[in-house]
Enzyme design. Structure first.
Site, mmCIF file in Angstrom:
data_model
loop_
_atom_site.group_PDB
_atom_site.id
_atom_site.type_symbol
_atom_site.label_atom_id
_atom_site.label_comp_id
_atom_site.label_asym_id
_atom_site.label_seq_id
_atom_site.Cartn_x
_atom_site.Cartn_y
_atom_site.Cartn_z
ATOM 1 N N VAL A 1 0.840 -1.201 0.000
ATOM 2 C CA VAL A 1 0.000 0.000 0.000
ATOM 3 C C VAL A 1 0.872 1.247 0.000
ATOM 4 O O VAL A 1 1.859 1.331 0.736
ATOM 5 C CB VAL A 1 -0.908 0.010 1.273
ATOM 6 N N ALA B 1 4.445 4.081 2.962
ATOM 7 C CA ALA B 1 4.012 2.833 2.333
ATOM 8 C C ALA B 1 4.152 1.691 3.335
ATOM 9 O O ALA B 1 4.785 1.854 4.392
ATOM 10 C CB ALA B 1 4.855 2.548 1.094
ATOM 11 N N LYS B 2 3.569 0.568 3.050
ATOM 12 C CA LYS B 2 3.738 -0.627 3.888
ATOM 13 C C LYS B 2 3.302 -1.839 3.102
ATOM 14 O O LYS B 2 2.506 -1.735 2.163
ATOM 15 C CB LYS B 2 2.862 -0.501 5.136
ATOM 16 N N GLY B 3 3.833 -2.994 3.496
ATOM 17 C CA GLY B 3 3.454 -4.230 2.836
ATOM 18 C C GLY B 3 3.310 -5.347 3.843
ATOM 19 O O GLY B 3 3.757 -5.238 4.993
ATOM 20 N N ASP C 1 10.171 -5.312 8.701
ATOM 21 C CA ASP C 1 9.187 -4.991 9.736
ATOM 22 C C ASP C 1 8.995 -6.281 10.536
ATOM 23 O O ASP C 1 9.899 -7.120 10.542
ATOM 24 C CB ASP C 1 7.887 -4.470 9.075
#
Ligand code: GLU
Length: 416
Positions: A58, A103-105, A144
């Site tokens: 995202v 952003a992040k996934g 993460d």
């Protein structure tokens, strides 16, 4: 009671929007993510069967530059969680004045049930599926929860193989041998330490006299516990996925780190005066500084009343729900918000990205010095705004971060 993290992130935007009289169109825009990709990851398991995993990436905003944020592997990952985490990354980068977006996934899987080979296959297929929306100019992932330098290597390799040349700047948190940065591993914990040190000066507390409780013994919790232990603080309690341990006289964090590094968990650790405690009683133990350094939704309206400390230093992303935050404020507990406290990781990720794109590498002394300079100056600014506007450190941090992004949107205007 657990809260939908994206609803929580949207609520936070509304609270700050009211404070700064934000244009309602910009508020609405910021409550949404720029883009969200859901991918299906079919994997041949070691036993020959095929299993489908779901993955997400995202971008909340790329207004100030490429998206930036980690990738987590966890059975609890879902789209709303990733959207929230991407949103928080926007504020984190903005607060530190980094030229990056948020952003992040995530991949919904349980790494403890997978072999290294299966994890490698998931990582490579996930990378191939999101390849069009990542890249040094688009979005730069990082580690993460449950992902590490090895996983970043596989992402870098898959991306580079597809593009036909080596592109180290596609991810940060890589091993040093392939373009990683010295000091990136412990950067989040080190950032927490610098922020706590600066806060102690303001609150006229002596850091070494403080008693500490840490939730989490991974990259973040482990590093901050070790740094504070070395400084002479008494670490009263710490926990991992198997539960917590408590010792009135203080735990020997060096010995515990060895225990962990030998692949052992805290539930099998024993010693004189060591008590095994639940996660909930760890969070409500009396101490000076409570450091939630695991996952979101830990301090909620259910336990906030029982939190018994002077300072909450948020090592995790989103560990305190908005209702709990209000309760802590009423109790006059100083909460150092995640987007400030744990920003050391993304800060050194940015240094790694800068080093990769320049092909010129810094030494540890320079990394730590620049990290301290950036994170302490962000802390000073947050402190100043919180005093000036008589608001919590969290609201002050959001006021600064959101105002900067709003200004950038205003300057760029809406396309077309
Ligand atoms: N996952 C970390 C965070 O939540 C680091 C992100 C990055 O380095 O891009 O801040």
């Amino acid at each position: 009671m657990s809260v939908n993290p994206f609803k929580m992130a949207q609520e936070q935007i509304e609270i700050v929007a009211k404070q700064i009289d934000l244009d309602p169109n910009i508020t609405e825009f910021l409550k949404n993510v720029e883009r969200a990709l859901i991918v299906s990851i079919p994997i041949i398991m070691d036993d020959g069967s095929i299993k489908i995993f779901e993955g997400y990436r995202v971008h909340h905003t790329t207004i100030k530059g490429p998206g930036k944020g980690g990738i987590r592997f966890s059975p609890e990952v879902n789209l709303d969680e990733v959207k929230a985490l991407a949103t928080w990354m926007t504020w984190k980068s903005s607060l530190l004045n980094l030229p990056l977006g948020g952003a992040k996934g995530g991949v919904c899987c349980d790494p403890s049930q997978l072999s290294m080979k299966e994890i490698q296959r998931i990582t490579r297929r996930y990378t191939a599926e999101i390849i069009n929306i990542i890249g040094p100019d688009i979005d730069v992932p990082a580690p993460d929860v449950n992902t590490n330098a090895q996983i970043m290597s596989w992402i870098m390799d898959t991306y580079s193989m597809q593009k036909g040349r080596t592109i180290p700047a596609v991810v940060t948190g890589k091993p040093i041998e392939i373009g990683g940065s010295v000091g990136r591993g412990p950067a989040t914990g080190r950032g927490l330490y610098f922020v706590l040190q600066a806060l102690c000066e303001k609150m006229e507390l002596d850091l070494k006299d403080l008693s500490i409780v840490v939730q989490g013994f991974g990259n973040v919790g482990g590093t901050i516990a070790e740094l504070l232990f070395e400084r002479g603080c008494k670490i009263l309690a710490i926990s991992d996925i198997t539960g917590g341990i408590y010792c009135e006289e203080g735990l020997d964090i060096k010995e515990l780190a060895e225990w962990r590094d030998n692949g052992k968990y805290l539930d099998s650790y024993s010693g004189d005066k060591i008590k095994h405690i639940s996660n909930d009683s760890l969070l409500t133990s009396k101490c000076d500084v409570l450091i939630p350094a695991a996952i979101e939704n830990q301090i909620t309206s259910d336990n906030a009343d029982k939190i018994n400390c002077k300072i909450v230093l948020e090592g995790a992303n989103g560990p305190t729900t908005p209702e709990a935050d209000e309760i802590l404020n009423k109790k006059e507990i100083t909460v150092v918000p995640d987007i400030l406290a744990n920003a050391g990781g993304v800060c050194v990720s940015y240094f790694e990205y800068v080093q990769d794109t320049n092909s010129y590498f810094w030494n540890l002394e320079r990394i730590n010095k620049e990290l301290e300079k950036i994170i302490v100056s962000a802390f000073e600014k947050v402190w100043e705004v919180s005093k000036e506007k008589k608001v919590s450190l969290r609201l002050a941090a959001y006021i600064i971060a959101v105002s900067r992004i709003a200004k950038a949107i205003e300057l760029r205007g809406f396309y077309p």
